[in-house]
Design an enzyme around this catalytic site. Structure first.
Site, PDB file in Angstrom:
ATOM      1  N   PRO A  80       0.833  -1.215   0.000  1.00 40.23           N
ATOM      2  CA  PRO A  80       0.000   0.000   0.000  1.00 40.23           C
ATOM      3  C   PRO A  80       0.862   1.258   0.000  1.00 40.23           C
ATOM      4  O   PRO A  80       1.801   1.375   0.777  1.00 40.23           O
ATOM      5  CB  PRO A  80      -0.758  -0.114   1.333  1.00 40.23           C
ATOM      6  N   GLY A  82       0.220   5.574  -0.414  1.00 36.70           N
ATOM      7  CA  GLY A  82      -0.766   6.630  -0.636  1.00 36.70           C
ATOM      8  C   GLY A  82      -0.495   7.422  -1.903  1.00 36.70           C
ATOM      9  O   GLY A  82      -1.222   8.371  -2.193  1.00 36.70           O
ATOM     10  N   GLN A 130      -5.306  -1.216   3.329  1.00 35.93           N
ATOM     11  CA  GLN A 130      -4.393  -0.805   4.399  1.00 35.93           C
ATOM     12  C   GLN A 130      -5.105   0.191   5.301  1.00 35.93           C
ATOM     13  O   GLN A 130      -5.876   1.037   4.840  1.00 35.93           O
ATOM     14  CB  GLN A 130      -3.141  -0.157   3.793  1.00 35.93           C
ATOM     15  N   THR A 158      -1.270  -0.752   9.617  1.00 36.23           N
ATOM     16  CA  THR A 158       0.119  -0.279   9.660  1.00 36.23           C
ATOM     17  C   THR A 158       0.426   0.272  11.045  1.00 36.23           C
ATOM     18  O   THR A 158      -0.270   1.165  11.531  1.00 36.23           O
ATOM     19  CB  THR A 158       0.331   0.805   8.582  1.00 36.23           C
ATOM     20  N   ARG A 167      11.174  13.845   7.328  1.00 38.18           N
ATOM     21  CA  ARG A 167      11.667  13.935   5.944  1.00 38.18           C
ATOM     22  C   ARG A 167      12.025  15.383   5.625  1.00 38.18           C
ATOM     23  O   ARG A 167      11.192  16.147   5.109  1.00 38.18           O
ATOM     24  CB  ARG A 167      10.629  13.365   4.988  1.00 38.18           C
ATOM     25  N   HIS A 281       8.914   0.035   6.428  1.00 39.16           N
ATOM     26  CA  HIS A 281       8.228   1.086   5.686  1.00 39.16           C
ATOM     27  C   HIS A 281       9.123   1.627   4.561  1.00 39.16           C
ATOM     28  O   HIS A 281       9.094   2.811   4.223  1.00 39.16           O
ATOM     29  CB  HIS A 281       7.828   2.215   6.639  1.00 39.16           C
ATOM     30  N   ARG A 284      11.378   4.733   5.377  1.00 33.77           N
ATOM     31  CA  ARG A 284      10.788   6.079   5.328  1.00 33.77           C
ATOM     32  C   ARG A 284      10.468   6.655   6.694  1.00 33.77           C
ATOM     33  O   ARG A 284      10.140   7.826   6.808  1.00 33.77           O
ATOM     34  CB  ARG A 284       9.495   6.047   4.509  1.00 33.77           C
ATOM     35  N   SER A 313      10.349  -3.929   1.853  1.00 32.39           N
ATOM     36  CA  SER A 313      11.373  -2.889   2.070  1.00 32.39           C
ATOM     37  C   SER A 313      12.683  -3.203   1.364  1.00 32.39           C
ATOM     38  O   SER A 313      13.358  -4.171   1.689  1.00 32.39           O
ATOM     39  CB  SER A 313      11.652  -2.631   3.553  1.00 32.39           C
ATOM     40  N   GLY A 314      12.982  -2.352   0.394  1.00 31.72           N
ATOM     41  CA  GLY A 314      14.264  -2.424  -0.289  1.00 31.72           C
ATOM     42  C   GLY A 314      14.306  -3.358  -1.483  1.00 31.72           C
ATOM     43  O   GLY A 314      15.354  -3.501  -2.115  1.00 31.72           O
TER      44      GLY A 314
END
Ligand SMILES: Cc1cc2nc3c(=O)[nH]c(=O)nc-3n(C[C@H](O)[C@H](O)[C@H](O)COP(=O)(O)O)c2cc1C
Length: 405
Positions: A80, A82, A130, A158, A167, A281, A284, A313-314
């Site tokens: 998932p 966004g 999700q 999640t 970020r 994630h 992130r 992830s990755g």
């Protein structure tokens, strides 16, 4: 460059980079803080090697995989995110169509722009929803009931985003959630006319700025609107009782997404989860989190015989998928890879990403002499033992983990 000319996911990434405004590309592509977790996710895969086998007939290789009693064409699913609807006009539909055509599950994020009812009605396929938890839990429970009515087969809760990732690059290049126009991000949009006209322009021409269509009615405003207070999608009071409450109202498969510790995996089962997603994630959120592939063996050891373990992830190569399967995951979710494809060319780009994975997974299976996904196991990777040993040493005491050794 056409998507057919993309030889790998990195080529699709370059195409996405050219089409998207910088603030949007970075929102998808980058990690958090120093991006240690983001880079380590890739490096951890590089440290794991196959132990190739030879001289077995692998000419009848099949990638079919069964998850929750349902067969899929490949051992991968769409994670998932966004952002698909910002990559392309109604990008969730494009990505879901590509997933359906490839015979893999599609997960729709709470924060998506296209509604779950439209995705189910216009595309179908295997659909998972999700869920983020609002501080006002009733709002999340409304989303759950809608997902049930729309026919979604699994709920992914999640749990690794109780606070927003730090970020800083987003702030520097003028991007925020909610989105606010400023001279930097507006100039950036104008410099990317294919995205401005083909994505943003089409939303505006068809009813205005994009909205988060899966948010409850009282939060139905466009992406430039702030929420605040109990209406925030993140809740730092999220706890095990919330999982229990979800278990009480959701009758289908319930997965906890974002676990990195075997004790949390164990506890998820106690609270009624049918599966877990071992994930950081995509690097992130918590920059000091280990790569999920580093902790996967310890989680498999703790609960692997009692639950369904998904991984993300990755992952950028089919060989990464095969490594995660070898270390005990039953399916691998991919996040950015198909977003790059969707940003490059909508459904055709997402389909190209999935086609690349199919070819690479099949090639890796041949190289380690596996005809079936269920043949892939820990015997096919080198260093697996040392990964496990290092983790257990760390879990047992304050010793420093030296995964690079
Ligand atoms: C742009 C973007 C948006 C994301 N949004 C969500 C989200 O809304 N909910 C969620 O559970 N995970 C979200 N994720 C995380 C993905 O589900 C997945 O864990 C991650 O992308 C996997 O790493 P990968 O991108 O390296 O494959 C998002 C990831 C990206 C890149």
């Amino acid at each position: 460059m056409r998507v057919e000319d993309a030889h790998n996911i990195f080529d699709l990434r370059e195409m996405a980079k050219r089409r998207l405004p910088k603030w949007l590309f970075e929102f998808v592509d980058r990690g958090t803080e120093e991006e240690v977790a983001l880079h380590n996710n890739r490096e951890a895969f590089e440290r794991i090697k196959f132990l190739p086998r030879m001289l077995e007939d692998v000419s009848s290789r099949k990638l079919d995989t069964t998850i929750f009693g349902k067969e899929h064409k490949m051992p991968i699913g769409i994670a998932p995110t966004g952002a698909a609807g910002m990559m392309w006009y109604r990008g969730e539909l494009e990505l879901a169509r590509a997933a359906k055509a490839a015979g893999v599950p599609f997960s729709l994020a709470t924060g998506s722009i296209t509604s779950m009812e439209e995705v189910a009605g216009e595309v179908g396929g295997t659909l998972w929803m999700q869920l983020y938890m609002w501080a006002d839990r009733k709002l999340s429970h409304q989303v759950v009931r809608r997902a049930q009515a729309a026919g979604f087969e699994a709920l992914l809760v999640t749990v690794d985003g109780v606070v927003a990732g730090n970020r800083e690059y987003n702030k520097r290049n003028g991007f925020s959630v909610p989105f606010k126009y400023n001279s930097r991000n507006t100039t950036d949009v104008v410099m990317h006319p294919r995205w401005m006209l083909g994505t943003l322009g089409r939303y505006i021409a068809n009813g205005g700025m994009p909205k988060r269509a899966n948010f409850p009615d009282e939060l139905q405003q466009n992406i430039t609107t702030a929420y605040g207070g109990s209406k925030e999608t993140r809740s730092d009071s999220l706890c095990w009782d919330d999982l229990k409450a979800l278990r009480d109202i959701w009758p289908h498969k319930l997965l906890v997404k974002g676990l990195l510790h075997p004790d949390d995996a164990e506890k998820s089962l106690e609270y009624g989860a049918d599966g877990i997603v071992v994930s950081n994630h995509g690097g992130r959120n918590c920059d000091s989190a280990p790569s999920p592939i580093e902790v996967l063996p310890s989680i498999v050891k703790a609960v692997g015989d009692r639950t369904t373990i998904l991984f993300d992830s990755g992952v950028r190569r089919g060989s990464d998928v095969v490594k995660a399967l070898a270390l005990g995951a039953q399916m691998v979710l991919i996040g950015r890879s198909t977003l790059y494809g969707t940003a490059a060319a909508g459904e055709a780009g997402a389909a190209r990403a999935l086609e690349i994975y199919r070819g690479e997974i099949s090639r890796s299976m041949a190289q380690i002499c596996c005809n079936k996904v269920s043949d892939i196991g820990p015997q096919h990777v080198a260093y697996q033992e040392s990964l496990t040993r290092e983790w257990h040493k760390a879990a047992a005491g304050p010793e420093v983990v030296r995964l690079r050794a």
